[in-house]
Design an enzyme around this catalytic site. Structure first.
Site, short mmCIF file in Angstrom:
data_model
loop_
_atom_site.label_atom_id
_atom_site.label_comp_id
_atom_site.label_asym_id
_atom_site.label_seq_id
_atom_site.Cartn_x
_atom_site.Cartn_y
_atom_site.Cartn_z
N ASP A 83 0.82 -1.21 0.00
CA ASP A 83 0.00 0.00 0.00
C ASP A 83 0.86 1.26 0.00
O ASP A 83 1.93 1.31 0.60
CB ASP A 83 -0.89 -0.01 1.25
N GLU A 131 1.08 -0.49 -5.17
CA GLU A 131 0.12 0.58 -5.40
C GLU A 131 0.95 1.87 -5.45
O GLU A 131 1.27 2.46 -4.41
CB GLU A 131 -0.93 0.67 -4.29
#
Length: 743
Positions: free
Chosen positions: A419, A472
């Protein structure tokens, strides 16, 4: 028998004072047994006890100890007695008694090689060194505790087993490493504990275990002693097949279909009482649904322990603990094992970019900024209110690298989705001038984070063949998915945020004005092969007022459904692996909210059921047609036929397999006008059979389809010698398979 003792003469009162004030970090030097010329000296500290007795196991005698200090410090010198195991019986003013082994008679040592590798940032199984581990020492069962807190004055283990009294179980410090450790007899799986850390200035704070394998259910936050080695895995066939395919997989450039169903376990399904389901209960329900829908993988939003439901798991406090919301570590192992035995891969969302400030967590863990940077310009995220890891400290990077490996090796995860990578790479991410510190070269690149990421990707691929590393990363940082040997970051995939943003912006535009935004449909193919991309329609796009996918679409509700089908058709035929967030596969109208389960009741409505069928068939098409995935990262896998019809809002392209005649012709119409006899160029002469049409009646359409094979004619169009004429549904997509002419 009462010992005639001269214990006083053998006691180091300067060091004992540190015990009495509970500010000592070497209790082994003072407490426990010690052989002297006059016999066996035993010293114990039992705060507030009025009497204590030593019970020798081998000699089978009970010896009364002398109260050497009213705080509860006892000692006895037992003449002509050799070293042996013993228990201590303590009596308190209320007549209660407490009998147990003395933790300081078990003088365990740390493995110096493990300690050294941790301090150098390369102990990839450091979770076996640190944390709480049920163990047996000299035939006595208990738990071995260890924690890294180099700047603490003293660290104690506290829990129900000692009435949360930090004076009872003070830990021994390994000075070279900053690790405190202690074996506590009788502490067993299921017991809750924390570390009481005495900071400089004599301010004790309670901390959960950063390496704890299990935590209490929020709002409680103590760690739980857990034995995670007992589960019997039965997914070896799955793991071996994944490893076996690895070499071919790397050579063949990810040439297999990957369609991911992104799931938040707490709101996918709930009980009739609106409570969380256990991991074991979710497993068969989710596996059956995923298989029926044709997904190859699921991706779980963070299941690591976190304090606030509304964070969705993105503010982690227990990196080594599956959240208690859905069960125990063994329950989660069951879940993972079940998925693999059902042929479903599991990707875990992982958050190494930041951590919350909760006082019981890693923030100022030992009184210093241990895991974070001391300088707030380096150690804080202004927008998120969280702390940034100090990736340049070897023990901190080791904590994170070992954690990613932990989920792959202990819990058998098939992939790690990292993330907020952009926030790690840029020192000035989300910061204004004066809020960040440049690197040694004066740039905004976080050199420590870059090295951390490369180190992790390198060791993950060496140790775990076939486990994906997914970034990401929302900027144009180069070479995210380039191999490390070629100076890349070493990820397997990167989320294609550009495609997502451009496509959603285009689709939200009224069709009347879409011709002005035509380039947004095309732009992704300009950079499509710069990275190995994954197309995502994730949870971030259907929350906080952004609306669900279907509600983003313009027009009447009927038009919204048509637009959604057109977009999903484009999504499944565009190069790149796929990820779709739960609920969007059946056009849930409501935004996702973590506090309630998906609107499964809506599947009683025809159009929701039809969209679900539509996505199911798209998954089937995608996973069965090699041309849709075989050359995903090669430009040969895609060819524009028509990308200049802005006024008509139509694009035409082919997806190509390794076999030059394995081609799908894709026609996307993003206008509200249907085309009855639309002429398009084709790559080869021969037949073109429609195998998919979003306007089919089974999907709630009007049946504006092409029923017969369209045979090409020599009739120039789109720069091609041959062409066909077809029906093109309004706000729809048509897919044709090339059929070579018979010889």
């Amino acid at each position: 028998m009462k010992a005639k003792s001269k214990a006083y003469d053998y006691m180091n009162w300067r060091e004992i004072e540190g015990i009495l004030y509970s500010d000592i970090d070497y209790p082994y030097n003072v407490l426990g047994p010690r052989e002297t010329k006059k016999g066996l000296l035993i010293q114990v500290f039992r705060p507030d006890a009025v009497n204590s007795y030593v019970i020798l196991e081998e000699d089978k005698v009970k010896v009364e100890m002398e109260l050497m200090d009213d705080a509860g410090y006892f000692a006895c010198l037992i003449p002509k007695t050799k070293m042996q195991k013993y228990k201590v019986l303590s009596v308190y003013e209320d007549k209660s008694e407490y009998l147990d082994y003395d933790p300081y008679e078990f003088k365990i040592e740390l493995d110096e090689r493990e300690v050294s590798s941790f301090n150098n940032g390369i102990n990839y199984e450091v979770y076996n060194l640190l944390g709480a581990h049920p163990d047996e020492v000299d035939g006595v069962k208990g738990t071995r505790f260890a924690v890294w807190a180099p700047f603490a004055m003293r660290v104690s283990v506290v829990g129900d087993f000692n009435n949360w009294d930090g004076r009872s179980h003070m830990m021994q410090k390994h000075y070279d490493s900053g690790i405190f450790y202690l074996f506590i007899p009788g502490v067993k799986p299921g017991d809750i504990y924390k570390f009481e850390v005495l900071k400089k200035g004599n301010n004790p704070i309670l901390k959960s275990d950063p390496y704890g394998f299990e935590s209490e259910l929020r709002p409680d936050n103590a760690s739980i002693v857990s034995d995670i080695d007992k589960f019997k895995w039965t997914d070896s066939k799955w793991i071996k097949s994944r490893e076996k395919a690895y070499d071919k997989y790397k050579e063949d450039a990810l040439a297999k279909p990957i369609s991911i169903y992104e799931v938040h376990l707490g709101s996918w399904r709930k009980t009739e009482d609106d409570e969380f389901l256990n991991y074991r209960d979710i497993a068969p329900l989710l596996a059956d649904y995923v298989k029926d829908m044709g997904y190859t993988h699921i991706e779980l939003m963070p299941i690591m322990e976190h304090p606030l439901d509304q964070s969705w798991g993105y503010q982690v406090t227990g990196y080594y603990a599956p959240t208690k919301r859905y069960g125990t570590p063994e329950d989660f192992m069951y879940f993972m094992n079940y998925m693999h035995n059902e042929g479903i891969g599991v990707i875990l969302d992982w958050v190494p970019a930041h951590f919350p400030r909760d006082s019981y967590g890693m923030s100022e863990f030992d009184g210093s900024c241990l895991y974070e940077h001391e300088d707030p310009r380096q150690g804080t995220h202004p927008d998120w209110g969280t702390l940034i890891y100090n990736y340049g400290r070897p023990e901190v990077s080791n904590f994170l690298i070992a954690n990613a490996l932990f989920w792959a090796e202990v819990y058998h995860a098939d992939g790690i989705r990292m993330d907020a990578v952009a926030s790690m790479l840029y020192l000035d991410y989300g910061k204004s001038d004066g809020q960040w510190v440049a690197n040694m070269y004066g740039g905004n690149e976080n050199l420590d984070a870059i090295e951390f990421i490369k180190h992790l990707n390198s060791i993950m691929h060496k140790r775990n063949k076939g486990v994906f590393m997914i970034a990401e990363e929302s900027t144009a940082w180069s070479n995210i998915t380039t191999d490390l040997e070629e100076d890349g970051m070493g990820f397997d995939f990167k989320w294609n945020m550009g495609w997502m943003n451009d496509t959603l912006r285009y689709m939200q535009t009224d069709p009347y004005f879409r011709h002005e935004h035509y380039g947004e449909l095309l732009f992704s193919m300009v950079y499509a092969y710069s990275e190995k991309f994954m197309l995502v329609l994730s949870h971030d796009e259907v929350v906080h007022g952004k609306k669900s996918l279907v509600e983003k679409m313009p027009g009447s509700f009927e038009d919204k459904l048509k637009n959604l089908k057109a977009m999903l058709g484009f999504y499944y035929t565009h190069p790149g692996k796929k990820l779709l967030f739960m609920g969007q596969e059946f056009a849930q109208s409501n935004e996702w909210w973590e506090g309630r389960e998906l609107d499964w009741f809506s599947l009683d409505i025809d159009y929701n059921k039809q969209i679900q069928k539509y996505v199911k068939d798209l998954n089937s098409l995608y996973t069965n047609e090699k041309s849709l995935y075989e050359l995903d990262e090669y430009s040969e896998g895609f060819e524009w036929i028509n990308n200049i019809s802005a006024d008509e809002s139509i694009i035409v392209f082919t997806r190509n397999g390794v076999d030059p005649y394995d081609r799908l012709l894709v026609v996307c119409n993003f206008d509200t006008i249907a085309r009855e006899n639309y002429k398009i160029g084709v790559p080869y002469d021969g037949g073109y059979k429609e195998i998919f049409n979003s306007d089919a009646k089974v999907y709630g359409g009007e049946g504006f389809v092409n029923g017969r094979i369209k045979k090409s004619k020599v009739d120039e169009c789109d720069g091609r010698r041959d062409s066909i004429r077809i029906k093109v549904p309004a706000l729809g997509i048509s897919i044709f398979r090339y059929v070579p002419p018979k010889k």
